[in-house]
Write a protein that holds these residues in place. Structure first.
Motif, PDB file in Angstrom:
ATOM      1  N   LEU A   1       0.831  -1.199   0.000  1.00 26.41           N
ATOM      2  CA  LEU A   1       0.000   0.000   0.000  1.00 26.41           C
ATOM      3  C   LEU A   1       0.872   1.258   0.000  1.00 26.41           C
TER       4      LEU A   1
ATOM      5  N   ALA B   1      -4.535   6.803   0.973  1.00 32.18           N
ATOM      6  CA  ALA B   1      -5.324   5.617   1.325  1.00 32.18           C
ATOM      7  C   ALA B   1      -6.281   5.927   2.475  1.00 32.18           C
TER       8      ALA B   1
ATOM      9  N   CYS C   1      -4.603  -3.266   6.682  1.00 30.35           N
ATOM     10  CA  CYS C   1      -3.233  -3.688   6.367  1.00 30.35           C
ATOM     11  C   CYS C   1      -2.356  -3.714   7.614  1.00 30.35           C
TER      12      CYS C   1
END
Length: 221
Positions: A84, A165, A173
């Motif tokens: 990510l 994000a 995550c």
């Protein structure tokens, strides 16, 4: 312009020595790149990597000393949080700086370093008579269980990095990151140190075998 004979010889000698040193450095880099490329395709490394990942759940990479960035993002076992963060430029730059620091500190002995996000990564040097010819790299794990306080600290840092994000995605995550005990992680690194020693001792034969197989593969194609 006046030339002093003795001085000119010294300058020429110094330049020749510098050129030789640079050429030698380039050759070492090329040889190290060749070593890691060939050995990463060898049956010995591939079988060990598969067994290592199956037994520990951790990714394993073989990398040349001059490579800065991590190599796990394409691996099936790559950390989802690291994947990510790869999408954000500033977090990538921070990780790259951390990698450079770790490489410098791992030229003699194994080095484990905790990144800004609380994940640990380790480099294990592979050394021969010349010096470090490669690294075994593993990690992207936490050595303590993810907690609310750690997550909030992380969110504060990410806000400064302008990471786009969502909080929900980051939280998933973060809490999905693998964590293991320090004792077990030390045992895992010790295993890699023994394998690095084996690779160093077998490096000449492994490279010879790999180079012999390459023309055969080309001929069959």
């Amino acid at each position: 312009m006046m030339h002093v004979k003795g001085y000119d010889r010294k300058v020429e000698g110094k330049r020749a020595a510098e050129t030789l040193l640079i050429d030698s450095g380039h050759r070492n880099i090329e040889e190290n790149d060749t070593f890691t490329t060939l050995i990463s395709r060898s049956q010995l490394f591939l079988e060990f990597k598969e067994s290592f990942t199956e037994a520990t759940g951790l990714a394993l990479a073989l990398r040349p000393p001059n490579l800065v960035r991590g190599l796990f993002h394409t691996e099936p076992t790559a950390n989802p949080f690291c994947r990510l963060m790869e999408k954000n430029r500033q977090s990538c730059q921070t990780c790259a700086a951390s990698q450079r620091t770790m490489v410098k500190k791992a030229m003699q002995f194994s080095r484990t370093q905790e990144c800004w996000a609380g994940l640990c990564e380790t480099l294990v040097p592979i050394k021969n008579d010349i010096g470090v010819i490669g690294f075994l790299q593993t990690g992207q794990v936490m050595l303590r269980k993810p907690c609310k306080e750690g997550f909030e600290r992380l969110m504060s840092k990410l806000a400064q990095m302008n990471v786009s994000a969502s909080r929900r995605q980051i939280k998933k995550c973060f809490y999905g990151t693998r964590h293991i005990s320090r004792k077990r992680y030390r045992s895992i690194i010790r295993l890699l140190e023994m394998f690095a020693l084996h690779l160093a001792m077998a490096s000449d034969q492994l490279m010879l075998d790999a180079r012999v197989r390459e023309p055969q593969a080309v001929a069959r194609a």
